[in-house]
Design a protein around this motif. Sequence first.
Motif, short mmCIF file in Angstrom:
data_model
loop_
_atom_site.label_atom_id
_atom_site.label_comp_id
_atom_site.label_asym_id
_atom_site.label_seq_id
_atom_site.Cartn_x
_atom_site.Cartn_y
_atom_site.Cartn_z
N PHE A 7 0.83 -1.21 0.00
CA PHE A 7 0.00 0.00 0.00
C PHE A 7 0.86 1.26 0.00
CE2 PHE A 7 -2.02 3.35 2.53
CZ PHE A 7 -3.11 3.62 1.73
N LEU A 8 1.92 1.29 0.81
CA LEU A 8 2.79 2.46 0.88
C LEU A 8 3.51 2.71 -0.44
CD1 LEU A 8 4.29 2.18 4.47
CD2 LEU A 8 2.68 3.88 3.60
N ILE A 9 3.94 1.66 -1.11
CA ILE A 9 4.60 1.82 -2.42
C ILE A 9 3.64 2.46 -3.41
CG2 ILE A 9 5.53 0.55 -4.40
CD1 ILE A 9 6.76 -1.41 -2.35
N TRP A 10 2.41 1.98 -3.48
CA TRP A 10 1.43 2.56 -4.40
C TRP A 10 1.07 3.99 -4.00
CZ3 TRP A 10 0.55 1.56 -9.13
CH2 TRP A 10 0.76 0.28 -9.63
N ALA A 11 1.00 4.26 -2.72
CA ALA A 11 0.69 5.62 -2.26
C ALA A 11 1.79 6.59 -2.69
CB ALA A 11 0.52 5.64 -0.75
N VAL A 12 3.04 6.18 -2.59
CA VAL A 12 4.16 7.03 -3.01
C VAL A 12 4.12 7.25 -4.52
CG1 VAL A 12 6.68 7.12 -3.24
CG2 VAL A 12 5.64 6.49 -1.05
N ILE A 13 3.85 6.20 -5.28
CA ILE A 13 3.78 6.34 -6.74
C ILE A 13 2.65 7.29 -7.14
CG2 ILE A 13 3.21 5.09 -8.87
CD1 ILE A 13 4.74 2.68 -7.68
N ILE A 14 1.49 7.15 -6.53
CA ILE A 14 0.35 8.03 -6.86
C ILE A 14 0.67 9.47 -6.45
CG2 ILE A 14 -2.04 8.55 -6.25
CD1 ILE A 14 -2.49 5.50 -6.17
N PHE A 15 1.29 9.66 -5.28
CA PHE A 15 1.65 11.00 -4.85
C PHE A 15 2.62 11.65 -5.83
CE2 PHE A 15 4.64 13.80 -2.68
CZ PHE A 15 3.77 14.78 -2.23
N VAL A 16 3.64 10.92 -6.25
CA VAL A 16 4.62 11.47 -7.19
C VAL A 16 3.97 11.83 -8.51
CG1 VAL A 16 6.70 10.90 -8.53
CG2 VAL A 16 6.61 10.37 -6.09
N MET A 18 0.78 12.60 -9.02
CA MET A 18 -0.11 13.74 -8.84
C MET A 18 0.69 15.04 -8.64
SD MET A 18 -3.21 12.89 -9.23
CE MET A 18 -4.12 14.23 -8.55
N ARG A 19 1.84 14.94 -8.04
CA ARG A 19 2.63 16.13 -7.76
C ARG A 19 3.45 16.58 -8.96
NH1 ARG A 19 3.72 20.64 -6.56
NH2 ARG A 19 5.19 21.27 -4.99
N PHE A 20 4.06 15.64 -9.66
CA PHE A 20 4.99 16.00 -10.73
C PHE A 20 4.57 15.49 -12.11
CE2 PHE A 20 7.50 15.56 -6.81
CZ PHE A 20 7.89 16.87 -6.67
N GLY A 21 3.68 14.54 -12.19
CA GLY A 21 3.29 13.97 -13.47
C GLY A 21 2.10 14.68 -14.07
N CYS A 22 1.31 13.96 -14.83
CA CYS A 22 0.15 14.53 -15.51
C CYS A 22 -0.94 14.96 -14.53
CB CYS A 22 -0.40 13.54 -16.52
SG CYS A 22 0.71 13.32 -17.92
N GLY A 23 -0.98 14.39 -13.34
CA GLY A 23 -1.94 14.81 -12.34
C GLY A 23 -1.63 16.19 -11.79
N GLY A 28 -2.82 22.11 -10.23
CA GLY A 28 -2.42 23.46 -10.58
C GLY A 28 -0.93 23.67 -10.68
N HIS A 29 -0.15 22.60 -10.76
CA HIS A 29 1.30 22.75 -10.81
C HIS A 29 1.87 22.70 -12.22
CE1 HIS A 29 1.44 22.58 -6.50
NE2 HIS A 29 0.78 21.45 -6.51
N GLY A 30 1.23 21.99 -13.14
CA GLY A 30 1.74 21.88 -14.51
C GLY A 30 2.95 20.97 -14.59
N HIS A 31 3.61 20.93 -15.75
CA HIS A 31 4.78 20.08 -15.95
C HIS A 31 6.06 20.76 -15.53
CE1 HIS A 31 3.14 16.50 -17.74
NE2 HIS A 31 2.36 17.23 -18.49
N GLY A 32 6.06 22.00 -15.31
CA GLY A 32 7.27 22.72 -14.92
C GLY A 32 7.03 24.21 -15.01
N LYS A 33 8.07 24.96 -14.79
CA LYS A 33 7.97 26.42 -14.87
C LYS A 33 7.73 26.84 -16.31
CE LYS A 33 8.93 27.30 -10.57
NZ LYS A 33 7.97 27.81 -9.68
N ALA A 34 6.77 27.71 -16.53
CA ALA A 34 6.48 28.18 -17.88
C ALA A 34 7.41 29.32 -18.24
CB ALA A 34 5.03 28.64 -17.95
N LYS A 35 7.82 29.33 -19.47
CA LYS A 35 8.67 30.41 -19.98
C LYS A 35 7.76 31.46 -20.61
CE LYS A 35 12.52 27.34 -20.81
NZ LYS A 35 11.99 26.03 -20.60
N HIS A 36 8.28 32.65 -20.79
CA HIS A 36 7.46 33.74 -21.33
C HIS A 36 6.96 33.45 -22.73
CE1 HIS A 36 7.83 36.48 -18.01
NE2 HIS A 36 9.11 36.17 -17.92
N GLY A 37 7.70 32.72 -23.54
CA GLY A 37 7.26 32.42 -24.89
C GLY A 37 6.40 31.17 -24.98
N ASP A 38 6.22 30.50 -23.87
CA ASP A 38 5.48 29.24 -23.85
C ASP A 38 3.98 29.50 -24.06
OD1 ASP A 38 4.81 26.61 -23.51
OD2 ASP A 38 5.15 26.56 -21.35
N ALA A 39 3.33 28.66 -24.86
CA ALA A 39 1.90 28.83 -25.13
C ALA A 39 1.08 28.61 -23.87
CB ALA A 39 1.46 27.86 -26.23
N ASN A 40 1.51 27.69 -23.03
CA ASN A 40 0.79 27.43 -21.79
C ASN A 40 0.83 28.66 -20.88
OD1 ASN A 40 -0.62 25.99 -19.88
ND2 ASN A 40 1.20 25.05 -18.98
#
Length: 119
Positions: A7-16, A18-23, A28-40
Amino acid sequence: MNALSYFLIWAVIIFVMMRFGCGAHVMGHGHGKAKHGDANHSRQKNAEELRWIPPTKDVDPVCGKTVSTDKAKPSVHDGSVYYFCSRECRERFEAAPEQYVGPGAKTETPTPQLEDRHV
């Protein structure tokens, strides 16, 4: 104990994910810092510029009284926000909004009976 570690392994995978992946978009975090020329970045900037700010005062369409919008009772009809001096005016409007706004709206002056009720 084995189930707990599983359970803990799956909880860590889901957290990661949601925090850094497509979730991250959901959070509201996105894939990374947006640059000024970025469409996003430009989409986010345009969304911030399109925020609606209510007026400070508006006229109650039912009784014609001028109301302060921060204390008024709002109602949305046909994509527009209307503000009311009392719950009674808002309920009358919501029961038959076409009587107060639009082409068939009444354009009468406030009646003393309505003004006495709102005091």
